[in-house]
Every structure is written in structure tokens, then in C-alpha cells.
Design an enzyme around this catalytic site. Structure first.
Site, PDB file in Angstrom:
ATOM      1  N   GLU A  93       0.833  -1.194   0.000  1.00 29.13           N
ATOM      2  CA  GLU A  93       0.000   0.000   0.000  1.00 29.13           C
ATOM      3  C   GLU A  93       0.872   1.250   0.000  1.00 29.13           C
ATOM      4  OE1 GLU A  93      -3.907  -1.797   2.246  1.00 29.13           O
ATOM      5  OE2 GLU A  93      -2.315  -1.053   3.511  1.00 29.13           O
ATOM      6  N   CYS A 106       3.623   8.563   0.837  1.00 28.47           N
ATOM      7  CA  CYS A 106       4.144   7.646   1.846  1.00 28.47           C
ATOM      8  C   CYS A 106       4.245   6.291   1.158  1.00 28.47           C
ATOM      9  CB  CYS A 106       3.180   7.624   3.026  1.00 28.47           C
ATOM     10  SG  CYS A 106       3.622   6.409   4.275  1.00 28.47           S
ATOM     11  N   CYS A 113       6.753  -6.864   6.821  1.00 30.99           N
ATOM     12  CA  CYS A 113       7.877  -6.243   7.526  1.00 30.99           C
ATOM     13  C   CYS A 113       8.621  -7.286   8.329  1.00 30.99           C
ATOM     14  CB  CYS A 113       7.371  -5.135   8.457  1.00 30.99           C
ATOM     15  SG  CYS A 113       8.718  -4.146   9.162  1.00 30.99           S
ATOM     16  N   CYS A 117       7.165  -4.738  15.661  1.00 29.60           N
ATOM     17  CA  CYS A 117       6.672  -3.704  16.567  1.00 29.60           C
ATOM     18  C   CYS A 117       5.243  -4.060  16.995  1.00 29.60           C
ATOM     19  CB  CYS A 117       6.698  -2.340  15.885  1.00 29.60           C
ATOM     20  SG  CYS A 117       8.354  -1.886  15.321  1.00 29.60           S
ATOM     21  N   CYS A 120       2.060  -2.097  15.578  1.00 28.92           N
ATOM     22  CA  CYS A 120       1.941  -1.809  14.144  1.00 28.92           C
ATOM     23  C   CYS A 120       1.254  -2.959  13.409  1.00 28.92           C
ATOM     24  CB  CYS A 120       3.337  -1.577  13.560  1.00 28.92           C
ATOM     25  SG  CYS A 120       3.311  -1.245  11.791  1.00 28.92           S
ATOM     26  N   GLY A 164       7.081  -1.863   5.799  1.00 27.35           N
ATOM     27  CA  GLY A 164       8.454  -2.350   5.714  1.00 27.35           C
ATOM     28  C   GLY A 164       9.467  -1.473   6.426  1.00 27.35           C
ATOM     29  N   SER A 196      12.454   6.759   6.967  1.00 31.02           N
ATOM     30  CA  SER A 196      12.110   6.532   8.369  1.00 31.02           C
ATOM     31  C   SER A 196      12.497   5.113   8.766  1.00 31.02           C
ATOM     32  CB  SER A 196      10.603   6.739   8.560  1.00 31.02           C
ATOM     33  OG  SER A 196      10.238   6.452   9.889  1.00 31.02           O
ATOM     34  N   LEU A 220      11.285   6.278  17.503  1.00 29.45           N
ATOM     35  CA  LEU A 220      11.920   6.041  18.799  1.00 29.45           C
ATOM     36  C   LEU A 220      10.938   5.440  19.812  1.00 29.45           C
ATOM     37  CD1 LEU A 220      14.709   6.401  20.082  1.00 29.45           C
ATOM     38  CD2 LEU A 220      13.968   8.626  20.906  1.00 29.45           C
ATOM     39  N   HIS A 221       9.876   6.143  20.082  1.00 26.40           N
ATOM     40  CA  HIS A 221       8.778   5.692  20.960  1.00 26.40           C
ATOM     41  C   HIS A 221       9.151   5.482  22.431  1.00 26.40           C
ATOM     42  CE1 HIS A 221       6.418   5.538  17.400  1.00 26.40           C
ATOM     43  NE2 HIS A 221       7.017   4.478  16.897  1.00 26.40           N
ATOM     44  N   ASN A 295      -2.769   5.284  16.102  1.00 30.37           N
ATOM     45  CA  ASN A 295      -3.870   4.778  15.286  1.00 30.37           C
ATOM     46  C   ASN A 295      -4.169   3.356  15.722  1.00 30.37           C
ATOM     47  OD1 ASN A 295      -3.887   7.146  13.573  1.00 30.37           O
ATOM     48  ND2 ASN A 295      -1.893   6.391  12.909  1.00 30.37           N
ATOM     49  N   CYS A 338      -0.494   5.972   9.795  1.00 31.79           N
ATOM     50  CA  CYS A 338       0.722   5.271  10.228  1.00 31.79           C
ATOM     51  C   CYS A 338       0.366   3.987  10.958  1.00 31.79           C
ATOM     52  CB  CYS A 338       1.506   6.106  11.244  1.00 31.79           C
ATOM     53  SG  CYS A 338       2.328   7.501  10.573  1.00 31.79           S
TER      54      CYS A 338
HETATM   55  N1  SAH Z   1       9.859   0.766   9.577  1.00 32.43           N
HETATM   56  C1  SAH Z   1       9.917   2.186   9.461  1.00 32.43           C
HETATM   57  C2  SAH Z   1       8.850   2.809   8.576  1.00 32.43           C
HETATM   58  C3  SAH Z   1       7.421   2.324   8.710  1.00 32.43           C
HETATM   59  S1  SAH Z   1       6.459   2.773  10.107  1.00 32.43           S
HETATM   60  C4  SAH Z   1       9.925   2.827  10.818  1.00 32.43           C
HETATM   61  O1  SAH Z   1       9.750   2.129  11.797  1.00 32.43           O
HETATM   62  O2  SAH Z   1      10.164   4.016  10.911  1.00 32.43           O
HETATM   63  C5  SAH Z   1       6.046   4.451   9.968  1.00 32.43           C
HETATM   64  C6  SAH Z   1       5.772   5.098  11.315  1.00 32.43           C
HETATM   65  O3  SAH Z   1       4.502   4.729  11.870  1.00 32.43           O
HETATM   66  C7  SAH Z   1       6.802   4.724  12.355  1.00 32.43           C
HETATM   67  O4  SAH Z   1       7.190   5.884  13.052  1.00 32.43           O
HETATM   68  C8  SAH Z   1       6.006   3.790  13.265  1.00 32.43           C
HETATM   69  O5  SAH Z   1       6.558   3.696  14.529  1.00 32.43           O
HETATM   70  C9  SAH Z   1       4.649   4.424  13.230  1.00 32.43           C
HETATM   71  N2  SAH Z   1       3.557   3.555  13.647  1.00 32.43           N
HETATM   72  C10 SAH Z   1       3.477   2.214  13.537  1.00 32.43           C
HETATM   73  N3  SAH Z   1       2.296   1.766  14.010  1.00 32.43           N
HETATM   74  C11 SAH Z   1       1.610   2.860  14.410  1.00 32.43           C
HETATM   75  C12 SAH Z   1       0.321   3.064  14.955  1.00 32.43           C
HETATM   76  N4  SAH Z   1      -0.518   2.042  15.158  1.00 32.43           N
HETATM   77  N5  SAH Z   1      -0.068   4.326  15.226  1.00 32.43           N
HETATM   78  C13 SAH Z   1       0.746   5.373  14.991  1.00 32.43           C
HETATM   79  N6  SAH Z   1       1.984   5.249  14.462  1.00 32.43           N
HETATM   80  C14 SAH Z   1       2.407   4.011  14.187  1.00 32.43           C
END
Ligand code: SAH
Length: 345
Positions: A93, A106, A113, A117, A120, A164, A196, A220-221, A295, A338
Site C-alpha cells: 500500500e 508515503c 515487515c 513492533c 503496528c 516495511g 524513516s 523512537l517511541h 492509530n 501510520c
Molecule cells: N519501519 C519504518 C517505517 C514504517 S512505520 C519505521 O519504523 O520508521 C512508519 C511510522 O509509523 C513509524 O514511526 C512507526 O513507529 C509508526 N507507527 C506504527 N504503528 C503505528 C500506529 N498504530 N499508530 C501510529 N503510528 C504508528
């Protein structure tokens, strides 16, 4: 029968050699290259400055694999999501995010992936394969066309924040960016491109050594190892100390400020201790923080923190002279925000 080769896997030099080997002029290679990349040709037939005989020869040796936008969805906020079918029928997507002044693509770098995480949706798909440079490039072309059609302007920015982990498909992502920025490709400025990553220290150092010109964002989170490992398990291997050193190295080499993507979750990273750790992490290299809205991916474990917790983050960061923006998410109603990309269709 021998399988035909994907012509876009060839470099310009290899295309030129193909023509010389076939008794033709090398510059035919340049012409075909331009058709393939700048003009994004889907078939050899459209290459009108190439003789029919030569086109037949190309047809006999090569295919032009092209993505196909299977389904386009539009959100009530204008965001567009494309479900993109690849030549082997896998789907990724990509998303177009419009604002008043710009349109951002995007794009995805892998099918599924390789990381895990916990928050995600894409992680649940596991990694099926890396995307080829042309499959990444085509996503950008498709979004550029939609941007012109629906918003009357060319695409202005690209973020590698789709499906990914771009640094786990490093070579192909860099090749795609080369094509996107080349005059024979889309001619976009690398300053308008952000890669990213979840943070792969070895690859961040490699990018720094290669003095790439695009921008870097790190998801980072949490700046506390235990917490980060619990939500991003690969942090056990790629620890924060290692990540931090690679980012210092990145800044020393590129002088390019790093963006930290950060979601604040209820009961996970919403205390003063969490912000203080983030502040300390930010001091190692010039950086800014994007607080992104969570999200939901319907499992109930993760919940967006209260606005009070987010406000605390903003005020503590600002007090420490760190630039912070709070991002509202876009395209939620079509699962385009995201972390929501998961091929529900
Ligand atoms: N793998 C890469 C790019 C894809 S994720 C990365 O980790 O940066 C794109 C962004 O969305 C990342 O910052 C990720 O942490 C964030 N993300 C993933 N799941 C999410 C969610 N449920 N709500 C908000 N952001 C999220």
C-alpha cells in the site's frame, strides 16, 4: 523457455551494452532508459523513436514489470490510499497525504515487515519479500499522477513510512532514491525525501559514510531500553546506546538534523521519567520530535495517552529547547494512517 528478464533491473550502462552487442548504437540505450524511467513506459510499443524491429528485439528478451494500482480509496480528509499489485500478485500500500501547500507520498519498501513492533498492523504480515527499486519508483510515479490529477500540483515530498523497514532493504531503497532524484528520473530534490527507520545502527552508519542527501527519521517511541524492547523487540539487539552512537555519527557526517517519531501511550511511556529520558536522548545530536497520534489496530493493548500526558511532553521538551510538533493522523477512516497498512482489502 528461458524466462524474460525485467528490463528495469538493468543500469543505463548495461542497456547501452545490450544495444552494442546487438549491432546497434549505444545511445539507443539512453533512449530506452528515458522511456523506462522518465516517461514510465508500460510497454515497448509506446517507444515511438525506436524502430519496430528494435522494439521486437526488446520484446523478445525483456519484460517491463509494472505495478498496478488495484484499488484507490479516498478519505474524507483528502488522503488517498493505493493498493498496489506487484508482478507476482503480492500487494503493498502507498498513501498520498495532501495539505494546503504540499502533497506527500508515503511509500512502502517491503511486502510486510521483518520487524515485530507490537503496535503496528504491518508487523502482523511478517516480511514476504523486499521491493525492487522499480516497484518503489512506480509507487511514487502513481502518487505523482494522482497528485496532479486531484490536487493540481506535482508531488512535493516523499516519506518511506509505508510498509516495511527501509534499512532492511537498503540497496533497493537507495537505488530507487537515485532514480527519483536523477534528472532522467523524476528530478526531485533529495531534501524532500525522508527515510524513516526503526533504527538499524549499522545501516545508519553506512548511510552516513555514503553521505546521502535525504533526511532521516527514527521511530523512537521510548528512550528507555526496557520499555523500548517490550514494544519494539529488536531493540534487544539494536540497543539505544548503539542507536545513539550511530546517530551521533550520522550528524557528524551529514550535518542533517534527525527527526524522532514518537507515540505516547497510556500506561506505557506517559510519565515524567519517560520524557526526561527522551530529552536526554535528544541532546546527543541535533534533532526534533514529532509526537504522532496513535492509530488503533484493534487489539486494545495500546491506547493513545491522555492529552494531559501529551501536553506534558510538549512543555518539557520545549523547556529544554527541543523543537516538538504534534501530528494529527490522516486517512484513519480508510486505514491509511501510520501503522495501519495491512492489506485489509
Ligand atoms: N519501519 C519504518 C517505517 C514504517 S512505520 C519505521 O519504523 O520508521 C512508519 C511510522 O509509523 C513509524 O514511526 C512507526 O513507529 C509508526 N507507527 C506504527 N504503528 C503505528 C500506529 N498504530 N499508530 C501510529 N503510528 C504508528
Amino acid at each position: 523457455m528461458e524466462k524474460k528478464k525485467d528490463i528495469r533491473a538493468l543500469t543505463k550502462e548495461q542497456l547501452r551494452e545490450f544495444f552494442v552487442k546487438n549491432g546497434d548504437k549505444a545511445f539507443r540505450g539512453n533512449q530506452v532508459y528515458e522511456w523506462l524511467w522518465q516517461k514510465a513506459a508500460h510497454s515497448f510499443d509506446v517507444m515511438t523513436n525506436i524502430s519496430k524491429e528494435t522494439r521486437d528485439k526488446l520484446e523478445a528478451s525483456f519484460v517491463i514489470n509494472h505495478i498496478k494500482v488495484d484499488q484507490m480509496q479516498r478519505s474524507s480528509d483528502g488522503t488517498i490510499k493505493n493498493a498496489v499489485r506487484l508482478h507476482d500478485d503480492l500487494i503493498v500500500e502507498s498513501v498520498l497525504i495532501p495539505t494546503k501547500t504540499r502533497t506527500t507520498a508515503c511509500v512502502s519498501s517491503q511486502v510486510g515487515c521483518s520487524l515485530d513492533c507490537k503496535f503496528c498492523a504491518t508487523a502482523r504480515l511478517k516480511r514476504m519479500r523486499n521491493l525492487n527499486p522499480d516497484e518503489i519508483y512506480d509507487q511514487v510515479v502513481a502518487i505523482d499522477n494522482e497528485s496532479r490529477l486531484y490536487f493540481d500540483k506535482p508531488l512535493s515530498n516523499i516519506v518511506f513510512m509505508g510498509m516495511g523497514e527501509p534499512l532492511m532493504n537498503y540497496n533497493n531503497v537507495l537505488k530507487a532514491i537515485d532514480k527519483i532524484t536523477a534528472p532522467e528520473g523524476l528530478g526531485m530534490s533529495p531534501k524532500r525525501i525522508t527515510v524513516s527507520t526503526s533504527g538499524v545502527p549499522k545501516m545508519i552508519r553506512k548511510m552516513a559514510d555514503e553521505e546521502v542527501k535525504f533526511k532521516l527519521a527514527v521511530s523512537l517511541h521510548s528512550a528507555i531500553d526496557d520499555i523500548r524492547t517490550s514494544i519494539m523487540p529488536f531493540n534487544a539487539t539494536f540497543t539505544l546506546a548503539d542507536l545513539r552512537e550511530s546517530l551521533q555519527y550520522w550528524y557528524a557526517k551529514t550535518k542533517s538534523r534527525i527527526t524522532y517519531e514518537y507515540v505516547v501511550w497510556d500506561g506505557i511511556n506517559d510519565t515524567k521519567k519517560d520524557v526526561d529520558a527522551l530529552v536526554a536522548f535528544c541532546k546527543f545530536a541535533p534533532s526534533k520530535v514529532n509526537l504522532i497520534e496513535y492509530n488503533p489496530i484493534d487489539d486494545g493493548i495500546f491506547q493513545q495517552a491522555t492529552s494531559k500526558a501529551v501536553e506534558m511532553y510538549v512543555s518539557v521538551l520545549e523547556k529544554n529547547g527541543i523543537v516538538v510538533t504534534v501530528r494529527r493522523s490522516r486517512g484513519k477512516d480508510i486505514d491509511a494512517a501510520c501503522g495501519q497498512l495491512a492489506n485489509k482489502s
